[in-house]
Enzyme design. Structure first.
Site, PDB file in Angstrom:
ATOM      1  N   ASP A 225      -3.397  -2.992   5.577  1.00  0.00           N
ATOM      2  CA  ASP A 225      -3.379  -2.335   4.267  1.00  0.00           C
ATOM      3  C   ASP A 225      -4.317  -1.122   4.335  1.00  0.00           C
ATOM      4  OD1 ASP A 225      -2.848  -1.910   1.547  1.00  0.00           O
ATOM      5  OD2 ASP A 225      -4.615  -3.048   0.957  1.00  0.00           O
ATOM      6  N   TYR A 236     -10.796   3.200  -8.853  1.00  0.00           N
ATOM      7  CA  TYR A 236     -10.434   1.776  -8.965  1.00  0.00           C
ATOM      8  C   TYR A 236     -10.894   1.131 -10.271  1.00  0.00           C
ATOM      9  CZ  TYR A 236     -14.983  -0.498  -8.047  1.00  0.00           C
ATOM     10  OH  TYR A 236     -16.268  -0.980  -8.123  1.00  0.00           O
ATOM     11  N   THR A 249       1.453   0.774   3.857  1.00  0.00           N
ATOM     12  CA  THR A 249       1.053  -0.561   4.287  1.00  0.00           C
ATOM     13  C   THR A 249       1.918  -0.902   5.486  1.00  0.00           C
ATOM     14  OG1 THR A 249       0.459  -1.252   2.048  1.00  0.00           O
ATOM     15  CG2 THR A 249       0.857  -2.989   3.655  1.00  0.00           C
TER      16      THR A 249
END
Length: 403
Positions: A225, A236, A249
């Site tokens: 990832d 975030y 990914t």
């Protein structure tokens, strides 16, 4: 069963012997078929079923991926596995099977299944503690919810790619603590996350009870990832990863069936405080999978999957408990696998402690985060029956200049 008991010429220690039989999707020119690996060769499953060598109820005929087979359920999975074992261990089948085998190096390996949805968890206590200390210095490393539920985020299925696919450096907003305003540009703190992913075979339009994990999950793959830490740190909060994760990914081309991992089952770590009833399994277990991370060919880490706090069964139960449906091809990943020591961490932000303790690679260069041209390879094996090892192959990717 050892590799020596097959009619193929395999070494006893071959991680892709009859005890494993990982599935794949492979191609030549414009054609693509489902396959299964034995040693360094691949059996064309569509051709094998077309010649009545195996019985998958037509799940391989006319298919380019494993999705139809995965949706067929455990009785068909077991029947096919037993049939393949018979083909590879009984010499009288050699004449029929051998023409359908191709060398791994002579084919193109594609995504083994069509990815329906992608969810990534955050299930290693060591990893979560390390990132908590780095992202929230002076505060509690673990947030209040961490030991009560498997924390995760919903990723982007459309950017899941097969091993060997290049990874262009992503762009986005970055803001260091000393910057008055954010800037835009290519990530300067590009990282990895070494993980194991689990793939749903049988769909369900209802919550999956924790003890029904094996009835719905077909197998496992390796996952990288890729993570842009500077983009992630700015964006975030409060809704979690977004552009810092969604660009790529990577997964391995080999889908290892859960039936090949029975000998790798291991007791999961005890959980304190006690979890809620929907997360309590009759058998609280994980898998003893040993990962290795190579940076430009240098072995830099050996993350231990067996130590993960939240198990794959708990992850699936929590993923669906709100009524979210599962579909064939749903991929959910463990989150970064890290152990208690620096040489067991599954990300470079941990391995170099946010760039303050550079790694020295085999060529003598000190490194912190990924540079253009860097290649990262993650491999893994797990215990198999009778002292064998089950191979996952590898997931690899090379960083390219920004697009």
């Amino acid at each position: 069963m050892s590799a020596a008991e097959t009619w193929l010429e395999l070494a006893d220690e071959d991680p892709f012997g009859v005890h494993n039989l990982p599935y794949c999707a492979f191609g030549q020119d414009r054609f693509r078929w489902p396959g299964v690996r034995i040693g360094d060769r691949i059996l064309n499953l569509a051709a094998a079923e077309g010649r009545d060598l195996i019985d998958a109820g037509g799940a391989f005929l006319g298919q380019a991926t494993l999705n139809r087979f995965m949706s067929a359920g455990p009785p068909v999975w077991r029947r096919v596995r037993e049939g393949l074992t018979e083909l590879f261990t009984t010499p009288r089948h050699r004449e029929a099977v051998e023409p359908l085998l191709l060398a791994v190096g002579d084919v193109r390996l594609d995504l083994p299944f069509e990815v329906a949805d992608y969810v990534d968890f955050y299930s290693s206590q060591e990893h979560a503690t390390n990132l908590g200390r780095l992202f929230r210095p002076g505060g509690e490393p673990l947030l209040p919810n961490w030991k009560h539920l498997p924390v995760g985020y919903h990723g982007r299925a459309g950017t899941v790619v097969v091993s060997g696919t290049d990874v262009p450096r992503p762009h986005g907003q970055r803001k260091s603590p000393d910057d008055p305003v954010p800037t835009f540009g290519p990530s300067a703190r590009l990282d990895i996350e070494a993980e194991v992913g689990f793939v749903v075979g049988v769909p369900l339009q209802a919550p999956v009870p924790i003890d029904d994990f094996r009835a719905h999950v077909f197998g496992a793959v390796l996952v990288n990832d890729w993570s842009a830490r500077d983009l992630q740190a700015w964006e975030y909060q409060p809704l979690g990863p977004f552009l810092g994760k969604s660009f790529r990914t990577s997964i391995s081309p080999w889908l290892v069936p859960l039936d090949a991992l029975d000998a790798a089952r291991a007791p999961a770590p005890p959980q304190d405080p006690a979890v809620l009833p929907y997360l309590r399994a009759a058998d609280h277990y994980g898998y003893d999978i040993e990962l290795e991370v190579f940076w430009n060919g240098t072995l830099v880490s050996r993350p231990p999957f067996a130590g993960l706090y939240w198990t794959p069964a708990q992850q699936l139960a929590h993923l669906t408990v709100n009524g979210a449906w599962t579909r064939t091809g749903d991929l959910y990943a463990s989150g970064t696998v890290s152990g208690p020591t620096p040489d067991q961490t599954g990300s470079f932000i941990e391995r170099t402690w946010n760039g303050t303790h550079p790694l020295q690679l085999a060529d003598g260069t000190p490194r912190t985060f990924l540079l253009d041209g860097d290649t990262v390879t993650i491999t893994a094996t797990a215990p198999g029956p009778s002292g064998t090892r089950v191979g996952f192959g590898e997931v690899t990717g090379t960083i390219t200049k920004p697009e």
